[in-house]
Design an enzyme around this catalytic site. Structure first.
Site, PDB file in Angstrom:
ATOM      1  N   ARG A   1     -22.339   5.502   2.155  1.00 23.55           N
ATOM      2  CA  ARG A   1     -21.328   4.910   1.257  1.00 23.55           C
ATOM      3  C   ARG A   1     -20.640   6.016   0.466  1.00 23.55           C
ATOM      4  NH1 ARG A   1     -23.189   3.624  -3.278  1.00 23.55           N
ATOM      5  NH2 ARG A   1     -24.895   2.326  -2.553  1.00 23.55           N
TER       6      ARG A   1
ATOM      7  N   ASP B   1       3.167   2.255  -2.895  1.00 24.16           N
ATOM      8  CA  ASP B   1       2.622   1.754  -1.634  1.00 24.16           C
ATOM      9  C   ASP B   1       3.553   2.266  -0.546  1.00 24.16           C
ATOM     10  OD1 ASP B   1       2.045   0.284   0.654  1.00 24.16           O
ATOM     11  OD2 ASP B   1       1.492  -1.518  -0.465  1.00 24.16           O
TER      12      ASP B   1
ATOM     13  N   TYR C   1       4.089  -6.902  -1.683  1.00 25.03           N
ATOM     14  CA  TYR C   1       3.294  -7.449  -0.578  1.00 25.03           C
ATOM     15  C   TYR C   1       2.510  -8.676  -1.081  1.00 25.03           C
ATOM     16  CZ  TYR C   1      -0.393  -7.812   2.882  1.00 25.03           C
ATOM     17  OH  TYR C   1      -1.261  -8.288   3.826  1.00 25.03           O
TER      18      TYR C   1
ATOM     19  N   LYS D   1      -1.480  -0.498   9.460  1.00 20.68           N
ATOM     20  CA  LYS D   1      -0.108  -0.561   9.967  1.00 20.68           C
ATOM     21  C   LYS D   1       0.251   0.708  10.743  1.00 20.68           C
ATOM     22  CE  LYS D   1      -0.448  -4.312   7.558  1.00 20.68           C
ATOM     23  NZ  LYS D   1       0.038  -4.476   6.217  1.00 20.68           N
TER      24      LYS D   1
HETATM   25  C1  LIG Z   1      -0.524  -4.984   4.986  1.00 19.15           C
HETATM   26  C2  LIG Z   1      -0.104  -4.416   3.710  1.00 19.15           C
HETATM   27  C3  LIG Z   1      -1.010  -4.247   2.660  1.00 19.15           C
HETATM   28  C4  LIG Z   1      -2.451  -4.726   2.743  1.00 19.15           C
HETATM   29  O1  LIG Z   1      -3.186  -4.033   3.689  1.00 19.15           O
HETATM   30  P1  LIG Z   1      -4.440  -4.678   4.486  1.00 19.15           P
HETATM   31  O2  LIG Z   1      -4.873  -3.553   5.328  1.00 19.15           O
HETATM   32  O3  LIG Z   1      -3.919  -5.846   5.246  1.00 19.15           O
HETATM   33  O4  LIG Z   1      -5.430  -5.098   3.460  1.00 19.15           O
HETATM   34  C5  LIG Z   1      -0.551  -3.655   1.501  1.00 19.15           C
HETATM   35  N1  LIG Z   1       0.731  -3.262   1.367  1.00 19.15           N
HETATM   36  C6  LIG Z   1       1.632  -3.416   2.345  1.00 19.15           C
HETATM   37  C7  LIG Z   1       3.024  -2.960   2.135  1.00 19.15           C
HETATM   38  C8  LIG Z   1       1.258  -4.002   3.551  1.00 19.15           C
HETATM   39  O5  LIG Z   1       2.165  -4.157   4.512  1.00 19.15           O
END
Ligand SMILES: *Cc1c(COP(=O)(O)O)cnc(C)c1O
Length: 389
Positions: free
Chosen positions: A44, A168, A96, A193
C-alpha cells in the site's frame, strides 16, 4: 514532451534488465532487519511497478512527483482530503459528473462549500472569492461542452489569494497541455482515459508541483489506501508508451469530424476547441500547443432526448458507452449517462442541452468514422419518415 523522451523515461528493470516494467505482484517485501529494506516494505505504501508509473507521469507533467490511485475519482478524493471543514472551493460549472457527485454529496456534508462558476471568464471566479477559498478546481477543456479556461490567468488569481489551483487534465492529456508549467499546483488525471488508452482499466493520478504537496498527497495515498494495483500500473505504463501517437491521431480524427458536423443540416452546434468558431479557440491553441484532443460534442436541431437516443443507437463503429480516450471510438448521451447525476436545470444552465451527444474519437480511419456518423443521420431521418406515414 517528445515521444522519444516519453518512451525512454520508462526504465528497464534495474534488477534483471527486463526491457518492460515487471509486474511486482506482491503484498510485502522481505526485510534484512526491522526497518532495513530495499526501499519497499508494504505494497500500500509503495510498489516498484507503481513507482515506475508514478515517475513517468511526474515527468510527463513536469511535476515534482505523481501518485497513482485506483480510479480518477480516488485521485480527486485524495486532493479534497487536503481541505478541512469550513473551507471553500471554486469549481468549474460543467465539471465531470462524478466529481460533482463527490463534491456535493460527500464533501458538502462534511462542511466544505463548493461554488460553481463559468471559469472561462475569470471575473466569475473573482466574484466568488472569500477568505475561506482554499482551492480553485478547473477542467480545461471541460466535459462534455469543451469549454476552455485560461490556466495562466487563473493560476495568478490562485497565487494572489493563497489558494491551490487544481487542473483536471484528463481531456487535454500531457501531450497537449502541462498545467503545472502554466502555474497550477496540482494536476489530476483519470488514467482510465487517454493515459491507459485502451479502455481496459480504471486508474487515477495526482501530480504535484512542490515537495510539500508531494508529502501531503503521499500521506493521504498511504493513509486512505486507494492505490492502483501493480497489474493496472503495468497496463497504464504500456498505454503511455503510445500516448503521443494515439493523442495526435485522435486529435486529427476529431478535427475532421468537427468540420464534417459543422456542415451538417441536422446539427445545431458543434463544440470543439480546434474550430475557429469556438469561443476560446485562441487560448486553446496557445495553451494546448495546437492539439485539441479526440472529444467532439454536438447538439441536434431537434433538441430532444428522443432524437439523441435515435442517433446514438444507430452508429456502428462509434460504440455507445461511457468513458473516452481509448483506441476504439465511443459515443454517449451525457444527460442520460455520464451527467445523469446532475439535476436538469443545473445541466442546462451549464450548456448541456437535451440533445447533446459526445463523441470520443478513436484511432480508426477518419473517413470510416465520418461515414458511420453519416449513415446514422440517414437512418434517423428514415425512421422519422416512417413514423409520419
Ligand atoms: C472519467 C473522468 C474522471 C473520473 O475518473 P474515473 O477513472 O472514472 O474515476 C474525472 N475527470 C474527468 C474529466 C473524467 O473524464
Amino acid at each position: 514532451m517528445s515521444a522519444t523522451k516519453i518512451i525512454h523515461s520508462i526504465p528497464s528493470d534495474p534488477l534483471t534488465g527486463a526491457i518492460s516494467v515487471p509486474v511486482y505482484q506482491t503484498s510485502t517485501f522481505v526485510q534484512e532487519a526491522p526497518g532495513v529494506n530495499k526501499g519497499f516494505d508494504y505494497a500500500r505504501t509503495n510498489n516498484p511497478t507503481r513507482l515506475a508509473l508514478e515517475n513517468v507521469v511526474a515527468k510527463l507533467e513536469d511535476g515534482h512527483a505523481a501518485f497513482a490511485f485506483s480510479t480518477g475519482l480516488a485521485a480527486i478524493d485524495a486532493v479534497l482530503k487536503l481541505l478541512s471543514s469550513g473551507d471553500e472551493i471554486i469549481a468549474v460549472d460543467d465539471i465531470y459528473g462524478g466529481a460533482y457527485r463527490l463534491f456535493t454529496h460527500v464533501y458538502e456534508k462534511l462542511g466544505i462549500t463548493i461554488n460553481y462558476a463559468d471559469t472561462t471568464d475569470v471575473d466569475n471566479i473573482t466574484e466568488l472569492i472569500s477568505s475561506k477559498t482554499k482551492l480553485i478546481w478547473i477542467e480545461s477543456p471541460t466535459n462534455p461542452t469543451l469549454k476552455v479556461s485560461d490556466i495562466q490567468k487563473i493560476a495568478k488569481i490562485a497565487q494572489r489569494i493563497n489558494a491551490l489551483l487544481v487542473v483536471d487534465n484528463t481531456f487535454a492529456s500531457p501531450i497537449a497541455q502541462q498545467p503545472l508549467t502554466l502555474g497550477a499546483d496540482l494536476v489530476i488525471h483519470s488514467g482510465t482515459k487517454y493515459l491507459g488508452g485502451h479502455s481496459d482499466l480504471v486508474a487515477g493520478l495526482v501530480v504535484t508541483k512542490t515537495q510539500k504537496l508531494s508529502e501531503q498527497i503521499k500521506f493521504v495515498q498511504n493513509a486512505s489506501g486507494a492505490v492502483l494495483g501493480p497489474w493496472d500500473c503495468f497496463l497504464t505504463i504500456r498505454g503511455i508508451e503510445t500516448l503521443d501517437l494515439r493523442y495526435k491521431k485522435q486529435s486529427e480524427n476529431a478535427f475532421a469530424i468537427a468540420a464534417y458536423l459543422s456542415n451538417h443540416d441536422a446539427v445545431d452546434k458543434v463544440y470543439y476547441p480546434g474550430l475557429v468558431t469556438h469561443k476560446n479557440h485562441e487560448i486553446a491553441k496557445r495553451q494546448q500547443h495546437n492539439l485539441f484532443g479526440g472529444i467532439v460534442s454536438f447538439t441536434l436541431k431537434e433538441d430532444t432526448q428522443e432524437a439523441a437516443n435515435a442517433f446514438v443507437t444507430h452508429t456502428r463503429y462509434f460504440k455507445l458507452a461511457e468513458s473516452l480516450g481509448g483506441v476504439k471510438s465511443l459515443l454517449c448521451h451525457p444527460p442520460q449517462m455520464t451527467h445523469a447525476s446532475i439535476p436538469r436545470e443545473v445541466r442546462i444552465a451549464s450548456g448541456i442541452k437535451d440533445s447533446l451527444i459526445r463523441l470520443s474519437c478513436g484511432i480508426e480511419c477518419a473517413e470510416d468514422l465520418i461515414n458511420d456518423l453519416n449513415q446514422a443521420f440517414i437512418a434517423i431521418e428514415k425512421e422519422k419518415d416512417y413514423v409520419k406515414y
